[in-house]
Structure formats: structure tokens, C-alpha cells
Design a protein around this motif. Sequence first.
Motif, PDB file in Angstrom:
ATOM      1  N   GLN B 462      -3.381  -5.782   9.123  1.00 38.71           N
ATOM      2  CA  GLN B 462      -4.145  -5.728   7.857  1.00 38.71           C
ATOM      3  C   GLN B 462      -3.453  -5.951   6.490  1.00 38.71           C
ATOM      4  O   GLN B 462      -4.199  -6.490   5.628  1.00 38.71           O
ATOM      5  CB  GLN B 462      -5.211  -4.602   8.010  1.00 38.71           C
ATOM      6  N   TRP B 463      -2.334  -5.720   6.791  1.00 40.47           N
ATOM      7  CA  TRP B 463      -1.619  -5.776   5.184  1.00 40.47           C
ATOM      8  C   TRP B 463      -0.938  -7.179   5.167  1.00 40.47           C
ATOM      9  O   TRP B 463      -0.272  -7.592   3.858  1.00 40.47           O
ATOM     10  CB  TRP B 463      -0.346  -4.925   5.205  1.00 40.47           C
ATOM     11  N   GLU B 464      -0.873  -7.962   6.206  1.00 43.20           N
ATOM     12  CA  GLU B 464      -0.068  -9.301   6.227  1.00 43.20           C
ATOM     13  C   GLU B 464      -0.822 -10.491   5.513  1.00 43.20           C
ATOM     14  O   GLU B 464      -2.086 -10.543   5.676  1.00 43.20           O
ATOM     15  CB  GLU B 464       0.169  -9.600   7.724  1.00 43.20           C
ATOM     16  N   PRO B 465      -0.116 -11.274   4.960  1.00 45.51           N
ATOM     17  CA  PRO B 465      -0.625 -12.438   4.348  1.00 45.51           C
ATOM     18  C   PRO B 465      -1.027 -13.384   5.489  1.00 45.51           C
ATOM     19  O   PRO B 465      -0.176 -13.521   6.558  1.00 45.51           O
ATOM     20  CB  PRO B 465       0.448 -12.925   3.384  1.00 45.51           C
ATOM     21  N   ARG B 554      -1.868 -12.899   0.315  1.00 50.23           N
ATOM     22  CA  ARG B 554      -1.020 -11.779  -0.427  1.00 50.23           C
ATOM     23  C   ARG B 554      -0.501 -10.473   0.439  1.00 50.23           C
ATOM     24  O   ARG B 554      -1.346 -10.310   1.368  1.00 50.23           O
ATOM     25  CB  ARG B 554      -1.824 -11.220  -1.543  1.00 50.23           C
ATOM     26  N   THR B 555       0.494 -10.282   0.298  1.00 49.89           N
ATOM     27  CA  THR B 555       1.160  -9.139   1.166  1.00 49.89           C
ATOM     28  C   THR B 555       0.670  -7.875   0.617  1.00 49.89           C
ATOM     29  O   THR B 555       0.907  -7.596  -0.704  1.00 49.89           O
ATOM     30  CB  THR B 555       2.605  -9.306   1.143  1.00 49.89           C
ATOM     31  N   ARG B 556      -0.053  -7.117   1.266  1.00 51.38           N
ATOM     32  CA  ARG B 556      -0.492  -5.739   0.474  1.00 51.38           C
ATOM     33  C   ARG B 556       0.570  -4.837   0.966  1.00 51.38           C
ATOM     34  O   ARG B 556       1.203  -4.820   2.184  1.00 51.38           O
ATOM     35  CB  ARG B 556      -1.847  -5.300   1.355  1.00 51.38           C
ATOM     36  N   SER B 557       0.584  -3.649   0.235  1.00 52.25           N
ATOM     37  CA  SER B 557       1.372  -2.456   0.550  1.00 52.25           C
ATOM     38  C   SER B 557       0.724  -1.436   1.202  1.00 52.25           C
ATOM     39  O   SER B 557      -0.518  -1.621   1.067  1.00 52.25           O
ATOM     40  CB  SER B 557       2.032  -2.170  -0.884  1.00 52.25           C
ATOM     41  N   TYR B 558       1.506  -0.806   1.865  1.00 57.73           N
ATOM     42  CA  TYR B 558       0.632   0.405   2.732  1.00 57.73           C
ATOM     43  C   TYR B 558      -0.005   1.296   1.797  1.00 57.73           C
ATOM     44  O   TYR B 558      -0.906   1.994   1.993  1.00 57.73           O
ATOM     45  CB  TYR B 558       1.804   1.317   3.572  1.00 57.73           C
ATOM     46  N   THR B 559       0.587   1.381   0.633  1.00 58.12           N
ATOM     47  CA  THR B 559      -0.365   2.337  -0.514  1.00 58.12           C
ATOM     48  C   THR B 559      -1.444   1.789  -1.301  1.00 58.12           C
ATOM     49  O   THR B 559      -2.263   2.249  -1.890  1.00 58.12           O
ATOM     50  CB  THR B 559       0.768   2.752  -1.609  1.00 58.12           C
ATOM     51  N   GLU B 560      -1.521   0.442  -1.297  1.00 53.72           N
ATOM     52  CA  GLU B 560      -2.713  -0.282  -1.884  1.00 53.72           C
ATOM     53  C   GLU B 560      -3.984   0.259  -1.414  1.00 53.72           C
ATOM     54  O   GLU B 560      -4.305   0.609   0.081  1.00 53.72           O
ATOM     55  CB  GLU B 560      -2.530  -1.684  -1.637  1.00 53.72           C
ATOM     56  N   TRP B 564     -11.939  -1.596   2.476  1.00 54.15           N
ATOM     57  CA  TRP B 564     -12.577  -0.910   3.461  1.00 54.15           C
ATOM     58  C   TRP B 564     -11.990   0.640   3.838  1.00 54.15           C
ATOM     59  O   TRP B 564     -12.437   1.070   4.821  1.00 54.15           O
ATOM     60  CB  TRP B 564     -12.593  -1.749   4.580  1.00 54.15           C
ATOM     61  N   ASP B 565     -11.320   1.037   2.845  1.00 57.41           N
ATOM     62  CA  ASP B 565     -10.796   2.405   3.213  1.00 57.41           C
ATOM     63  C   ASP B 565     -11.559   3.517   3.377  1.00 57.41           C
ATOM     64  O   ASP B 565     -11.474   4.562   4.208  1.00 57.41           O
ATOM     65  CB  ASP B 565      -9.856   2.600   2.027  1.00 57.41           C
TER      66      ASP B 565
END
Lengths: 219, 618
Positions: B462-465, B554-560, B564-565
Motif C-alpha cells: 500500500q506504500w508502493e508507487p 508516489r512512494t509513501r512512508s510508513y509514517t504518513e 483510510w487509516d
Amino acid sequence: MRDVRIWFSKSGAVKYVSHLDMFRLMTRAVRRADIPLWYTEGYNPHPYISFLQPLPLGVETCYEPLDIRIEGEIKNEEIKDRLNAVMPDGMHIVAVTQAFCKPAEAAYGEYKIVLDAQDIAADDIEKIIQDGALTVEKSAKVKGRKGTKTVDVSAAIHSYSVKTEGDTVVIEVTLPASPELTLNPLQFLESISNKYGTTLYPLSACRIRLLCADMTAFS
Amino acid sequence: MNKKLEKILPLVQKPARYTGGELNSVVKDKNSVDIRYAFCFPDSYEIGMSHLGIKILYSLVNARADAWCERVFAPWPDMEKRMRENGIPLFALESGDPLSAFDMIGFTVQYELCYTNILNMLDLAGLPLYAKDRTALTPLVVAGGPSVCNAEPFADFVDLCMPGEGEEVTNELIDLLKEHKKKGSTKAEFLREAAKIEGIYVPSLYDVTYNADGTVRAVTAKDGAPTTVKKRVVRDLDSVYYPDNLIVPFIEVVHDRVTHEIFRGCIRGCRFCQAGFLYRPIREKSPETISRQCEQLIKTTGYDEVSLSSLSSSDYTQLEPLLDKLLEWTIPQKVNIALPSLRVDNFRKDLIEKLTSVRRSGLTFAPEAGTQRMRDVINKNVTEEEIMETSRKAFEGGWTAVKLYFMLGLPTETDEDVMEIAALARRVVDVFYNLPERPKGKGVSVNCSASTFVPKPFTPFQWEPQLSQEGIAARQELLKVSNKSKKVQISFHEMHVSFLEAVFARGDRRLSKVIETAWRNGCKFDGWDEHFKFEVWMQAFEECGLAPEFYANRTRSYTEVLPWDHMDYGVSKQFLIRESEKAKQAKTTPHCRQQCAGCGADKINGGECDARRQNLVF
Ligand code: SF4
């Protein structure tokens, strides 16, 4: 093993079920009714169910034949009752008989078409048919390409009557319905519309019965 | 059917899509029920009527004396045109009544590309698109289905969502609506109460704020709504409601047979597969229940085929006892059994033999990637030998056409991984020609279908571009030129479609404007090639000042903070991070029956997961 002829009527939503879909509908109905069907041998056995005359989408029918091949002991009356218990709304089995006529013996269809009297008067229809030169567009290959051609259908109308009933106009008409020549009631109406200049939509169109070439009932 | 409708039906394709009246459809007296529910499928009749979930929920609601559930599908554009010309609002099939007459309108949202159809249907019904503009309590617009796991892109259009399985929550919601309708509550009063039901998400009770860079800063619950919304799961599939008949369409639909779900969830954990995580934990239905329910449905529908469905049918622990049970009555009744979703690694010959009554359509496998390294990254635990072995068995069993599914643009993918897809397909062809007893006089055909990887919420990716459009085009070209075999055909999915999927799968609420703009400019039926208008979509992004690449590439970071959190589907973020890290090292995770990976989904099911309980290793 014997062939039985099932006579059904259809009206309401079912009149929009195409010929091909009717086949699947009846196959499933016969399965639900648990009628002992005869199956072909082989890897993928299938039953024998055959419709004799296609009806165009939107046309109802009062007495339409369908043949199935069955196996084992079951009375015609019981086939009828069992089928009626599982039919979708609008489909009804009127009778189950022996298959007397051969499918190819069907030559004519008798139809009843009801129109809104506000759309057209009985006299107008009478006059249009009397004048002749009624035409419809039929799809055809024109120089190898798909296209349409204009066909004169006046001669194909076997007999007809037109009368006003309340606020409706009722046409009763006998049209050819054989493998060589078919004119369906919607095409007939289209030919009248073409001359009348506006498209006529039927309130209902129904096949009353099929006839043989000598004008006796197809049975 | 009303007169206006009767006039246009002869003019449209397949009028039986719009008449209702099918066998087992339910007609009630509208004055005798308290709640009228219009169940909408935002796609064509043929697609919607192939969907098992809609049929189960339809029967479930209609089993109540106080409610009537009807069906609504997206009219095909030819019909829509006639309806608009003749002033016919969108109507439900059973009663022919317009949607505005209903208490509840429920959309089942199966995929991202149906969002414009939802708007189009609301508009055809004459209803305001935005939830805030529909001020009365009814008609209430609700949504369910897998895509509500991230409902944000369409959240502004719906009053509430039902994440998870609908069998129980639907009834609770109807009870609550009935009560509030009687009391004369306002919509706001009702929604505050609805948010207290587990498995109900009311978007308007969550404020979303953004950072300067466009990422989400926070999602804040208000008015007593829970901080995170838990999906609903059904604990026991043997006792949960199941219909004893199904509607039998007049026209041929995509899946025209009895479909039966044999278990929910998936033990495999392929890292790209959203369904595999979304539907956890594993819950199996017993062979007795399945066989009994199937036989009943065959009796009431007259169908001649049963299809056993699940994400991976061969992982059902009691497949053989089930088949034995089914064959007892399917053979005398001349009913076929179809078993889709078989996995490569345990496709066994004895199983094929048991299923000789199954029609032999083409055989499909999904290796997903061409190299072992790539398959390890995505945790597709299938080896090359297994693929070859299965192909050999299939060819020996008489099949001559094989379809292989692959994905392009997977995380860490290299040119070599792409070229190896063609090589792998070629080796499958060789297997055929090396067979001493191959089917005489027949050639072989290996069809490779390569789709574009779409990163999805609630997966380790889910964090991958998503790979850029140009990148995908280059890999498609590379795969094409790598294929030297005439027996191998390669086809691609439309990559623009995958790009939009990637945008909306992980989108936020700002995208509602884009959906609205695209729809206003003529987009609908986006899932259909002949209707898909990519340029119109791109123009809509531009008009709204949003860049689609921000969401897709875009690559998302684990902390973003992910949009849907605040949704809890059971699988924990820690687990997904663990899996994501293992993927980067090309390390696999054993399947759930070998070892529980601690995904966390059991917690949502009272700590239970059938993959652990039944320690039967396949
Ligand atoms: S709880 Fe364990 S066994 Fe069950 S799905 Fe999650 S990882 Fe697999």
C-alpha cells in the motif's frame, strides 16, 4: 421416448425475452418441474427442446408450440400441471398434446394488434392498406456489405380487419410465418407507419395462433 | 410496467434488462412494508446479476415482513438516452417506482471504475449528488462492497458505508432506520446513532485536514463517532442466513449458474492481492451445508451448473469430501460442477478425474511473475517446477490451451523479470511438445495476459508507487519483443485504466470533485473499453488542480497518515509493514496453515481463524 408438444402463452415482461433466451428459460423450467427428459448420449448430454416459430421481441402469444422429447411414463396433463407450478409470471402452459403437424407445415400467423385511437384512426389504417405499396426496411447484404433494402410487403398480407373499440384501434391480421417467408406484426406495423409518416407503437401485439397452408389450425 | 416505459423498451437493446419479473424476484405490497430498499449495482444488468453478494442480501432483506428490497442496475447508454428524453427517472425493477420513493438506496461498490456510474444513477434518479445536499432522512444513500475499504474518493456522495460483510449489519441498519423514520428524526440524529453500530462508517462525522504537501494531516472523529471503524465479519458460515432460491435472469448474464462460496478469506498472503487480506480471517463452510444449499438452489432455479467459489478453491480443507457429497446428486441430476480459482501447486490429477463432469473450458493459471525472485517478492509461493508439472498434467488430461496471468510493474521488477515471462511461457510450450502422448494432431496455445500492478490499501504494497505510464509502456514493449514463440500470445490490459484504479484505490476526499467533473464531462461505464475516456479524466484532474501522479506514482512512508487509516479491516499495520520489509528482501511468508503470520484479522472474529484451528496441511 416420445415427443410432446407444449402450448404456451406469454405476456408481460416475458414478451421481451428473446428466442435464444426462451430456450434457456424453458430448459430450466423443465428441469425445475422434474419432467423426465430424454438426453443425448455422449460426453456432454443435452435434452431435446425445440421452438417452432420465433417471435419478435415485445410480441405476446396466446398459443405457441414447443416440442420436447421425454422418457418414461408421464401423462400430458401432469406435464402441464408440473410446468405451470414453476413458470415465471407471464408464462402459462395452455395445453400439452401430441405433435401432430410437422414444424415445416406452419405457414401463417394470426395476430391481434391494439393501437391507441389517439395515434391513428381505423379508417386511416384501412385506407393505407387498401392503397397498397407497403414497404419495410430489411437488413440485407448489399454488394457484400451489410445494409438494408426496401421490400414491398403488400402482397404478403393474407387478410385483415380493422375496427375501433373504445379508445383503441384493433387490427386482426394474418401474415406469412413460414421458413420461406415471414412478416411479423411489428414489421407490418412499421410498413403502415412508413406510409402514415409517424411511428406507431402498439399498446399490445399478440400472436393468436399458427395456421397451416390450407388455413386450418396448426396442431 | 408503465406506458412510457413500454414505448421505449422496443427501441433499446436487450429490453429484458429493464422489465423485472424474473423467476424468484420478489414483489410485495408497498403499503404493507415499513422500509423500501433499492439495492443498486453501478454497472450493467448482466454484470450485476452475476454477483452473488447482491443476491444473498436481496433475499435476506426480503425475508423480513417489514421491508422490501428491489434491484436497480445502471441503464446501458442507449436506454439512458431514451429515459432522459422521455422524462423517466431511474426506477427499481420490481415495482417500477422511481428511486426517490425509497427509504434506502444502497450501492454495492466492487471496483474503483464504477464511481461515475454511482453519480449517474443518483442523477438519473433526480437526487442531489452530494450527501450534504440531500437534507431529508430518506432516501438514505449507503454503500458496501470491497471498495468501501477506502471510501474517501466517493465519501462525499454517500451518507454511510458498511465496511465488511453485510449479512448482519444490513438488518441492524434497517431496524434503526425504521425506528428513526417512525420517530421523525432528522438525518443528523439518525447518522449519529448509526455510527455506533459496529461496521458502519459515517463519512460526515470525520473531519479530514491536509498538510501543505497534500498528504493527509489527520482524520478526526466527531459527535461520538468511533476513532476507527471496524469492519463486520460473519463468524459462522454454517448458521448465517442463506437464501433457498435465487433470481434467474431472463437474459444470459456473465455467471449464469448457481455460484456458491465455500470459504471466506485466503491463507496465501500474496502481497499484491487486496482480496486476500480484506476478507480475512479464514472461515470455512462445512461440506454438508454447501451440498444441501446447492441442491436446494438447483431445485428452485433449474440451473445445470454449480460453481464453487472462493479466492483459492483448492485451499478448502475438505474439498474431496465436498466433491464426493456433491457428486452423489449432481451426477443423477446432470448438474456440472465448476471449480475455478484452482492453484497451480495443488492441481492434482485425481482431482481432475473427479471433475470429469465439468466442462473443459480453457485452463488458467496465475504465476503472476516470470522469475522466482519476483514471485518471492510478491509471496506467490509457486515454483517453476510446479508450473511445468501442472502444465504437463493438464496437457496429459487433454487440455491444449492454457492461459497464464502476469503482472507488470511489480515492486523491484527489473527488465530481466519481464523478459523471463516470455521465456516461462515458452517453456510451457516445450512441455507440450516434449510429451510422448500429447493429443494427436493438435497444437498448443499459451495465452499470456499481462496486467499492470495496482497498489491497493490493506496490502503490504500500500506504500508502493505504481510504475509511471511511460515505464509501463516500455515494459509492455519489452515483453512483446521478448516473445519469440508463435504458440505464445501476449495481451495487455489497458494501462490507463490501471492508472486510474491506482489513483482512486488510494485516493482521498479531494477526489470527489474530480469524479464529479469527469462525470459532468461525459464519463460513465469507465470499466468498459468502449466507454472509457482517458483524456476527459485527465482534463478533470487539471480542472480540479489535482495531480493524479500524486496518488498513483508516489512512494509513501510508513509514517504518513493514509486516507483510510481510520478503517480497521483486522489486518494490522505492523503486520503489513513486516510483510513489506520481507518483500524488499525477497523473503517469503509461509501460508496460514503452515504457520500463522499474526496478521491480526482473527481479533475481529473473537480471536478465531479457521486456518489455525484446522491444522490440516495441504
Ligand atoms: S490470523 Fe494467522 S492464520 Fe489467520 S489469516 Fe491471519 S495470519 Fe493467517
